[in-house]
Design a protein around this motif. Structure first.
Motif, PDB file in Angstrom:
ATOM      1  N   GLU A   1      52.573  45.104  41.403  1.00  0.00           N
ATOM      2  CA  GLU A   1      51.200  44.766  40.537  1.00  0.00           C
ATOM      3  C   GLU A   1      49.977  45.259  41.177  1.00  0.00           C
ATOM      4  N   LYS A   2      49.949  46.408  41.770  1.00  0.00           N
ATOM      5  CA  LYS A   2      48.668  46.753  42.042  1.00  0.00           C
ATOM      6  C   LYS A   2      48.022  47.682  40.907  1.00  0.00           C
ATOM      7  N   ASP A   3      46.959  48.251  40.881  1.00  0.00           N
ATOM      8  CA  ASP A   3      46.276  48.557  39.747  1.00  0.00           C
ATOM      9  C   ASP A   3      46.831  49.743  39.329  1.00  0.00           C
ATOM     10  N   MET A   4      47.486  49.655  38.127  1.00  0.00           N
ATOM     11  CA  MET A   4      48.585  50.842  37.812  1.00  0.00           C
ATOM     12  C   MET A   4      47.485  52.285  37.529  1.00  0.00           C
ATOM     13  N   GLN A   5      46.416  51.949  36.955  1.00  0.00           N
ATOM     14  CA  GLN A   5      45.718  52.979  36.629  1.00  0.00           C
ATOM     15  C   GLN A   5      45.254  53.764  38.168  1.00  0.00           C
ATOM     16  N   ILE A   6      44.717  53.276  38.995  1.00  0.00           N
ATOM     17  CA  ILE A   6      44.512  53.525  40.085  1.00  0.00           C
ATOM     18  C   ILE A   6      45.670  54.532  40.891  1.00  0.00           C
ATOM     19  N   VAL A   7      46.816  53.733  40.819  1.00  0.00           N
ATOM     20  CA  VAL A   7      48.235  54.479  41.258  1.00  0.00           C
ATOM     21  C   VAL A   7      48.237  55.705  40.752  1.00  0.00           C
ATOM     22  N   VAL A   8      48.236  55.785  39.197  1.00  0.00           N
ATOM     23  CA  VAL A   8      48.431  57.131  38.516  1.00  0.00           C
ATOM     24  C   VAL A   8      47.501  58.089  38.991  1.00  0.00           C
ATOM     25  N   HIS A   9      46.304  57.749  39.158  1.00  0.00           N
ATOM     26  CA  HIS A   9      45.057  58.871  39.600  1.00  0.00           C
ATOM     27  C   HIS A   9      45.598  59.410  40.803  1.00  0.00           C
ATOM     28  N   LEU A  10      45.679  58.483  41.776  1.00  0.00           N
ATOM     29  CA  LEU A  10      45.854  58.986  43.200  1.00  0.00           C
ATOM     30  C   LEU A  10      47.361  59.839  42.958  1.00  0.00           C
ATOM     31  N   TYR A  11      48.269  59.544  42.338  1.00  0.00           N
ATOM     32  CA  TYR A  11      49.465  60.586  42.154  1.00  0.00           C
ATOM     33  C   TYR A  11      49.025  61.835  41.571  1.00  0.00           C
ATOM     34  N   GLU A  12      48.087  61.742  40.337  1.00  0.00           N
ATOM     35  CA  GLU A  12      47.683  62.952  39.594  1.00  0.00           C
ATOM     36  C   GLU A  12      46.988  64.040  40.905  1.00  0.00           C
ATOM     37  N   MET A  13      46.399  63.296  41.514  1.00  0.00           N
ATOM     38  CA  MET A  13      45.582  64.404  42.891  1.00  0.00           C
ATOM     39  C   MET A  13      46.745  64.854  43.387  1.00  0.00           C
TER      40      MET A  13
ATOM     41  N   LEU B   1      43.166  71.502  43.138  1.00  0.00           N
ATOM     42  CA  LEU B   1      42.476  70.315  43.698  1.00  0.00           C
ATOM     43  C   LEU B   1      41.147  70.399  43.395  1.00  0.00           C
ATOM     44  N   PRO B   2      40.538  69.521  42.531  1.00  0.00           N
ATOM     45  CA  PRO B   2      39.176  69.490  41.947  1.00  0.00           C
ATOM     46  C   PRO B   2      38.110  69.291  43.342  1.00  0.00           C
ATOM     47  N   VAL B   3      37.165  69.864  43.309  1.00  0.00           N
ATOM     48  CA  VAL B   3      36.147  70.135  44.289  1.00  0.00           C
ATOM     49  C   VAL B   3      35.017  68.701  44.156  1.00  0.00           C
ATOM     50  N   THR B   4      35.069  68.025  45.163  1.00  0.00           N
ATOM     51  CA  THR B   4      34.199  66.520  44.991  1.00  0.00           C
ATOM     52  C   THR B   4      33.388  66.357  46.169  1.00  0.00           C
ATOM     53  N   ASP B   5      33.160  67.342  47.064  1.00  0.00           N
ATOM     54  CA  ASP B   5      32.318  67.007  48.150  1.00  0.00           C
ATOM     55  C   ASP B   5      31.251  67.964  47.945  1.00  0.00           C
ATOM     56  N   ALA B   6      31.186  68.967  47.194  1.00  0.00           N
ATOM     57  CA  ALA B   6      30.096  69.820  47.025  1.00  0.00           C
ATOM     58  C   ALA B   6      30.145  70.208  45.568  1.00  0.00           C
ATOM     59  N   CYS B   7      29.198  70.795  44.867  1.00  0.00           N
ATOM     60  CA  CYS B   7      28.937  71.482  43.601  1.00  0.00           C
ATOM     61  C   CYS B   7      29.802  72.513  43.380  1.00  0.00           C
ATOM     62  N   ALA B   8      30.762  72.419  42.536  1.00  0.00           N
ATOM     63  CA  ALA B   8      31.681  73.486  42.174  1.00  0.00           C
ATOM     64  C   ALA B   8      31.140  74.832  41.985  1.00  0.00           C
TER      65      ALA B   8
ATOM     66  N   ARG C   1      36.496  61.214  45.445  1.00  0.00           N
ATOM     67  CA  ARG C   1      36.515  61.980  46.933  1.00  0.00           C
ATOM     68  C   ARG C   1      37.664  61.031  47.676  1.00  0.00           C
ATOM     69  N   LEU C   2      37.685  59.861  47.344  1.00  0.00           N
ATOM     70  CA  LEU C   2      38.880  59.093  48.100  1.00  0.00           C
ATOM     71  C   LEU C   2      40.147  59.472  47.570  1.00  0.00           C
ATOM     72  N   PHE C   3      40.368  59.847  46.223  1.00  0.00           N
ATOM     73  CA  PHE C   3      41.784  60.268  45.700  1.00  0.00           C
ATOM     74  C   PHE C   3      42.132  61.491  46.222  1.00  0.00           C
ATOM     75  N   THR C   4      41.247  62.632  46.640  1.00  0.00           N
ATOM     76  CA  THR C   4      41.757  63.777  47.064  1.00  0.00           C
ATOM     77  C   THR C   4      42.284  63.662  48.561  1.00  0.00           C
ATOM     78  N   ARG C   5      42.157  62.623  49.226  1.00  0.00           N
ATOM     79  CA  ARG C   5      42.590  62.801  50.501  1.00  0.00           C
ATOM     80  C   ARG C   5      43.589  61.402  50.908  1.00  0.00           C
ATOM     81  N   MET C   6      43.429  60.369  49.974  1.00  0.00           N
ATOM     82  CA  MET C   6      44.272  59.036  50.267  1.00  0.00           C
ATOM     83  C   MET C   6      45.600  59.126  50.061  1.00  0.00           C
ATOM     84  N   ASP C   7      46.345  58.448  51.141  1.00  0.00           N
ATOM     85  CA  ASP C   7      47.603  58.489  50.985  1.00  0.00           C
ATOM     86  C   ASP C   7      48.228  57.050  50.170  1.00  0.00           C
TER      87      ASP C   7
END
Length: 249
Positions: free
Chosen positions: A126-138, A147-154, A196-202
């Protein structure tokens, strides 16, 4: 060759009068198709272990490029709740559908296996399902090389004033470059931080999170637009999630 591996059932479909064909995701061999003879029968020893989302120990015979045959299976985690709850089932289905459709046969990834296992457990917990999905999408974007550029202007590489997200240009845009894509999505500082967090979070490290509704809306728009532009697959499970959102089921 007889193999004994742990796996997660990504897809299970009836075949003939009493059999099933399952798509099994394993850390060593990646995605493997197996024939489970007699699995449709209620009293079959394969009936439970071949259900969608099941994580278990599987023994199967596979020779060359041929479809394997399931010899034996033991359930490690049945994930009953994921099949019984409508919302959980929809979000869990999206995770396994992404895995099934974006990985080629026998394309292994031990890391992705652990991420999927953690994602299913997080949804059931019962963790936030939307957040789980976004993490896995990354994880899927990383696998596909998008992988999208999030630390600088693309567009120009500037690290300051990132205020827009452009699926077509590959990530965030700074204030100077925001007009290079008139379809770019305005994002808040909170959304930028989470992207930014999603790109590197386990996913295994995901705890309880509280995200503002407006931030979740921005995230949803960004991630779905990016997925549609770069991957271009019509996801059955995501369409169902969108219908639930539309009708507030």
């Amino acid at each position: 060759m007889l193999r004994s591996l742990q796996g997660i059932v990504l897809r299970s479909m009836d075949y003939g009068e009493g059999n099933k064909i399952i798509s099994l995701f394993t850390p060593e061999l990646g995605k493997v198709s197996l024939m489970a003879r007699g699995a449709k029968k209620v009293k079959s020893r394969h009936a439970a272990v071949t259900q969608l989302f099941t994580y278990g120990d599987f023994v199967f015979f596979k020779a060359g490029g041929q479809m394997g045959t399931l010899n034996h299976g033991e359930i490690v985690e049945a994930h009953h709740k994921l099949r019984e709850d409508l919302y959980m089932s929809a979000y869990a289905s999206y995770l396994v559908e992404m895995t099934d459709r974006m990985l080629g046969d026998e394309e292994g990834s031990a890391y992705l296996f652990e991420q999927l296992k953690a994602g299913l457990t997080a949804i059931e917990s019962e963790k936030d399902m939307q957040i789980v999905v976004h993490l896995y999408e990354m994880k899927m974007f990383e696998l596909a090389g998008y992988l999208p550029v999030t630390d600088a202007c693309a567009a120009c590489g500037n690290h300051m004033e990132l205020t827009m997200f452009s699926p077509s240009l590959g990530g965030c845009l700074c204030a100077r470059c925001r007009f290079k894509d008139n379809q770019a999505i305005a994002i808040s500082e909170g959304t930028l931080k989470l992207l930014r967090l999603f790109t590197r979070m386990d996913i295994r490290r995901l705890g309880s999170v509280q995200v503002k509704p407006e931030t979740k809306t921005e995230l949803k728009i960004c991630m779905r637009s990016y997925m549609d532009f770069h991957i271009g697959i019509q996801w059955k499970s995501r369409s169902f999630i969108e219908q639930m959102e539309e009708y507030d089921i």
